[in-house]
Design an enzyme around this catalytic site. Structure first.
Site, PDB file in Angstrom:
ATOM      1  N   GLU A 106       0.797  -1.226   0.000  1.00 25.61           N
ATOM      2  CA  GLU A 106       0.000   0.000   0.000  1.00 25.61           C
ATOM      3  C   GLU A 106       0.831   1.279   0.000  1.00 25.61           C
ATOM      4  OE1 GLU A 106      -4.221  -1.522   1.588  1.00 25.61           O
ATOM      5  OE2 GLU A 106      -2.861  -0.960   3.194  1.00 25.61           O
TER       6      GLU A 106
ATOM      7  N   GLU B  61      -4.295 -10.736   0.086  1.00 26.68           N
ATOM      8  CA  GLU B  61      -5.130 -10.568   1.273  1.00 26.68           C
ATOM      9  C   GLU B  61      -6.567 -10.866   0.882  1.00 26.68           C
ATOM     10  OE1 GLU B  61      -4.623  -6.790   3.339  1.00 26.68           O
ATOM     11  OE2 GLU B  61      -2.486  -6.779   2.852  1.00 26.68           O
TER      12      GLU B  61
HETATM   13  C1  GAL Z   1      -5.354  -4.054   3.774  1.00 31.97           C
HETATM   14  C2  GAL Z   1      -3.966  -3.754   4.296  1.00 31.97           C
HETATM   15  C3  GAL Z   1      -3.717  -4.417   5.623  1.00 31.97           C
HETATM   16  C4  GAL Z   1      -4.867  -4.148   6.556  1.00 31.97           C
HETATM   17  C5  GAL Z   1      -6.139  -4.637   5.935  1.00 31.97           C
HETATM   18  C6  GAL Z   1      -7.347  -4.339   6.776  1.00 31.97           C
HETATM   19  O1  GAL Z   1      -5.731  -3.177   2.800  1.00 31.97           O
HETATM   20  O2  GAL Z   1      -2.975  -4.176   3.393  1.00 31.97           O
HETATM   21  O3  GAL Z   1      -2.516  -3.911   6.155  1.00 31.97           O
HETATM   22  O4  GAL Z   1      -4.955  -2.784   6.790  1.00 31.97           O
HETATM   23  O5  GAL Z   1      -6.338  -3.972   4.730  1.00 31.97           O
HETATM   24  O6  GAL Z   1      -7.309  -4.969   8.003  1.00 31.97           O
HETATM   25 MG    MG Z   2      -2.481  -0.072   5.047  1.00 27.62          MG
END
Ligand code: GAL
Ligand code: MG
Length: 917
Positions: free
Chosen positions: A356, A419
């Site tokens: 990010e 993720e």
């Molecule tokens: C993603 C990010 C993580 C965390 C997650 C939400 O976008 O990469 O670090 O913030 O969202 O829990």
């Molecule tokens: Mg972040």
């Protein structure tokens, strides 16, 4: 980390910088700590170098030796070394380290986690002989046959030659001299390649002999692993694979990111116990020993470096410094230090440039630097959206249908989803549907649940009790509240139901059954099934009546094995097969007979013999004031129905069986994963505040029983929407039948949290028996780990200790359930004709659970709240990701369900044996 140790202040933000955005400047009042240590050193042999090393200091440190400045370091989760040979001396030395919480480096370290700082990893001195190894890089190439070619590049100081030795256990494999600064190769015949299922390590040693007779031995545990990409697929030693992964932050609930190695090791062993084969170091490098552990126990690592500039999104300019030439060295330094430090680890399948930080010119610069240092491993960076420079294309939180589209139209480069499955609070739901898509398309090679562990930190309340804190609990403003409580593991490092679900969804051995044939499929990538046995149990109405053990043998990866299996089918009622897959191997993370997963199939459901006429007789009826009083002669149970509001009381064995009368409801305590549905649909319609207005209560006698009909409207304030509900109670001599119908009116037909019945029973009724899905918590879209069976638990044990209390404890597909006191007396509920129900029994009321912000807010109650639900909404993972999938939605639509309720005495078993049907 000093904020965790009582100095300064903790703060949690997801992305916002906790100070004005003004790069490279940070606040003038910069929290600062000074660490001091007296170091007593012996007299060093001539020429020996002394190196001071830090494995992690956040965020900027200046090092002073005997009061003189030695140097500074930034890059909080990267190691830093200082050569202190010239200042170190025998006797007492004074080391002082000044650490600033914020620095220009902070703009590169805006990960979603607590703001905390200090010397949080080991700090130590290394003594190196004058002639010593400076650096080395060893890599593997798989040759035809089972041969591996190893290439070593090593540099040394003060020695013309290095000896390179490789052993396989006690067996010498090779030994050869190497000239520093040149590449040397070795071929290993009959190579035992490394992979996460069989993490075989050789012992390598580099020996540097100085002209003064000193010898430096540098050991390295060498795994033979080569990652390549061919035709858009990632291969490990020539074989394709899929990463069943998690995103892991360093977190300890008492020490913050200063995790000890015992905690790290337990994290990794827990992953292995739960079938996880990959971990992304989100979003920074870990302690060096982390990678050694992954090499040893077999976990694939997406090795991410320490980079996230997310806070610039808040000012609408995410790539501000990512695309700024002035910051280039700061960016490339982060990948350079990471790759140099970790490139010899077999477990690392790819590098990740960070998270990010938008896309801009410094990303290709990082990529190029990474490739210079390690031309072999693929590189990942999710915000290089179309993989313009990186080798692996990646997304986060793409929905199931999007993943399917991306699988159907593959990118030329291999794909992962770095993720998904946001594990905040109760959830994630929907993992099984994701997995089906991942397995459908071979271009999708990795999926990483967000995230491994809740970031709750132990705090002490006014009453002296400990609780787990999150954003806002430390007077921190701004904060992102509970958003850091989003792991598969509780802060106290115990698995949550979400982890058990994930374990089953990614189970490496699949068992199916059809038409008398049981198929065992090997879903591993590298190893056969010679360690697996499958115990197949036959269940009749949930009771185990037989068991057989299948031994599939050496089924190769991707292969399957079949055996004829014809279970005894029950003459009446249901027959199921439950298959438990066990591994007979002893592993660092598991004893032999560790369960890898379990499956269940329905074999038959045959009609039951109709229940014969009971000799219970007729109830007696009378009206007292505005109450109807009904007594069952055989049991002595006495019911009263309030003829004004329809409420039922039930006296059984000198006790009121209902501590609160049954009510139809649509609300349950909000879970984090439904917050968006709540914001958009439920809160604006006050669905948590629906009021019941009873419009009519009528009764009549029929066939020795009394039938009471209650009609009501259940509706929220301020609006003209609602549900017209009818409850038909048949109070008979041998029990109670309840039929519930609902017909919505007004304009709302969208989703609701549930459709069901709630009541309360006295606090002594805490033992729970049921025939349904168990043993653990399960929901319509999180039930892979549950099987139908006869289960026993208690109200307290079933209450899942989510850090932020929320709906929990659901058990689906129940045929019946009973709540009893220590004498075995209590109440049983059975599904009657309208299919199984879902239930939960809580030590607390729904209102108390909804209101509680921490577990310590919940106070013991004198009753048990029971929910018997016709439908329960799936969990989804929409706290940051997928909405509840269509098939798991519950809508505010017409419904009908029927239940039998009965008082029981002498144990739930008497009920089970006597009436289970
Ligand atoms: C993603 C990010 C993580 C965390 C997650 C939400 O976008 O990469 O670090 O913030 O969202 O829990
Ligand atoms: Mg972040």
């Amino acid at each position: 980390m000093w904020q965790v140790d009582g100095y300064g202040r903790l703060q949690y933000t997801d992305e916002g910088f906790p100070f004005p955005v003004d790069p490279p400047r940070v606040p003038a009042d910069d929290p600062t700590a000074v660490y001091r240590r007296t170091v007593v050193l012996p007299k060093a042999p001539a020429g020996e170098r002394t190196v001071l090393r830090f494995d992690g200091v956040e965020s900027y440190a200046e090092v002073y030796w005997d009061g003189a400045y030695v140097g500074m370091t930034k890059g909080s989760r990267l190691a830093a070394e200082f050569d202190v040979t010239d200042v170190a001396h025998p006797g007492e030395n004074h080391l002082a380290v000044k650490v600033l919480q914020y620095s220009d480096g902070t703009y590169l370290e805006d990960q979603d986690m607590w703001w905390a700082s200090g010397i949080f990893r080991d700090c130590y001195l290394l003594s190196r002989p004058a002639a010593h190894l400076a650096d080395f890089h060893v890599r593997t190439r798989r040759l035809d046959g089972d041969r591996a070619e190893l290439t070593l590049s090593a540099t040394a100081a003060g020695a013309p030659e290095i000896t390179w030795e490789v052993h396989d256990g006690a067996r010498p494999v090779a030994s050869r001299p190497v000239v520093p600064g040149t590449d040397a190769t070795l071929v290993v015949e009959d190579a035992h390649f490394w992979n996460p299922e069989d993490p075989h390590l050789y012992d390598m040693r580099l020996v540097v002999r100085g002209p003064d007779g000193t010898v430096e031995h540098v050991p390295h545990r060498l795994g033979l692993a080569e990652v390549t990409i061919a035709e858009g697929r990632l291969l490990l030693n020539g074989a394709p694979f899929m990463m069943h992964g998690v995103n892991r932050h360093d977190h300890d609930d008492r020490r913050g990111r200063a995790v000890g190695m015992a905690r790290v090791e337990r994290d990794l062993l827990l992953m292995k116990q739960h079938n996880i084969n990959a971990v992304r170091t989100a979003h920074y490098p870990n302690d060096p020993r982390f990678y050694e552990l992954c090499d040893r126990i077999g976990l694939l690592v997406v090795a991410e470096t320490d980079l996230e500039t997310h806070g610039f999104a808040n000012v609408g300019d995410l790539p501000r410094i990512t695309d700024d030439e002035a910051w280039r060295t700061a960016f490339t330094d982060r990948i350079e230090r990471h790759v140099r430090a970790q490139r010899n680890h077999a477990s690392i399948v790819m590098w990740s440039l960070g998270n990010e930080s938008g896309y801009g010119r410094n990303i290709p610069a990082m990529y190029r630097r990474c490739k210079e240092l390690d031309p072999y491993r693929p590189v990942h960076y999710e915000e290089d959206r179309d993989a313009e420079v990186v080798d692996v294309v990646s997304t986060m939180y793409s929905r199931v249908s999007q993943m399917n589209d991306m699988g159907e139209h593959p990118h030329p480069k291999p794909r992962i989803i770095c993720e998904y499955g946001h594990a905040m609070g109760n959830g994630p739901g929907g993992l099984a549907e994701y997995q089906q898509v991942f397995e459908r398309w071979e271009s999708i090679q990795g999926h990483f649940v967000w995230e491994w562990c809740d970031h709750g930190l132990v705090a002490v309340g006014d009453d002296g009790r400990e609780y787990h804190s999150y954003g806002g609990d430390h007077g921190d403003v701004p904060n992102n509240g509970t958003f850091c409580i989003d792991g598969l593991v509780f802060p106290w490092q115990e698995p949550s139901p979400g982890l058990l679900e994930y374990k089953q969804v990614i189970c490496p051995v699949r068992v199916t059954w059809a038409d008398g044939v049981c198929t065992v499929a090997n879903r591993r990538w590298f190893t056969d099934l010679s360690d697996a046995v499958v115990v197949v149990e036959t269940l009749h109405d949930g009771r185990v009546v037989g068991s057989r053990t299948l031994v599939p043998g050496a089924v190769p990866p991707g292969g399957s094995w079949r055996a004829e299996l014809r279970p005894d089918v029950a003459a009446h009622g249901e027959t199921h097969l439950t298959a438990r897959v066990l591994s007979t191997a002893a592993r660092p993370w598991a004893e032999p007979m560790h369960e890898l997963g379990r499956y269940q199939v329905a074999v038959a459901d045959r009609p039951r013999t109709p229940a014969g006429p009971t000799a219970a007789g007729s109830v007696t009826t009378g009206v007292e004031g505005t109450s109807l009083v009904v007594t069952a002669p055989a049991t002595g149970d006495r019911f009263t129905v309030d003829l004004l509001n329809g409420d039922l009381t039930w006296r059984s064995r000198d006790r009121e069986l209902l501590a609160a009368p049954p009510r139809v409801g649509f609300w349950k305590p909000l879970i984090d994963n439904h917050q968006q549905e709540n914001d958009e649909l439920w809160a604006p319609r006050f669905l948590s505040l629906m009021q019941t207005s009873v419009r009519d209560v009528a009764w009549r006698e029929r066939d020795g029983a009394v039938v009471v009909e209650v009609s009501a409207r259940i509706a929220p304030p301020t609006l003209d929407i609602g549900m017209a509900v009818g409850l038909t109670w048949t109070l008979a001599a041998d029990g109670v039948r309840l039929a519930v119908t609902g017909e919505p009116y007004g304009g709302y037909r969208d989703i609701v949290p549930r459709i069901g019945l709630s009541f309360a029973v006295p606090a002594e009724l805490r033992a729970v028996d049921w025939y349904g899905l168990g043993p653990g918590e399960n929901y319509p879209d999180s039930r892979a780990a549950a099987t139908l069976g006869r289960w026993h638990s208690t109200v307290d044990a079933m209450f899942t200790p989510y850090v932020v209390p929320q709906d929990c404890a659901n058990r689906g597909e129940a045929r019946w359930m009973a709540l009893t006191d220590p004498h075995g007396d209590g109440l049983a509920v059975r599904a009657a004709g309208s299919g199984p129900f879902a239930f939960s029994a809580w030590p607390y009321s729904a209102e108390a659970i909804d209101a509680a912000r921490h577990r310590t807010d919940l106070a013991a109650e004198d009753r048990v709240t029971v929910n018997v639900n016709h439908r329960v909404l799936g969990l989804g993972s929409n706290s940051w990701g997928s909405e509840v999938l269509d098939g798991h939605r519950v809508r505010f639509e017409p419904f009908r369900f029927e239940l039998d309720l009965r008082s029981v005495s002498g144990g739930a078993s008497s009920y089970r044996e006597g009436t289970a049907s």
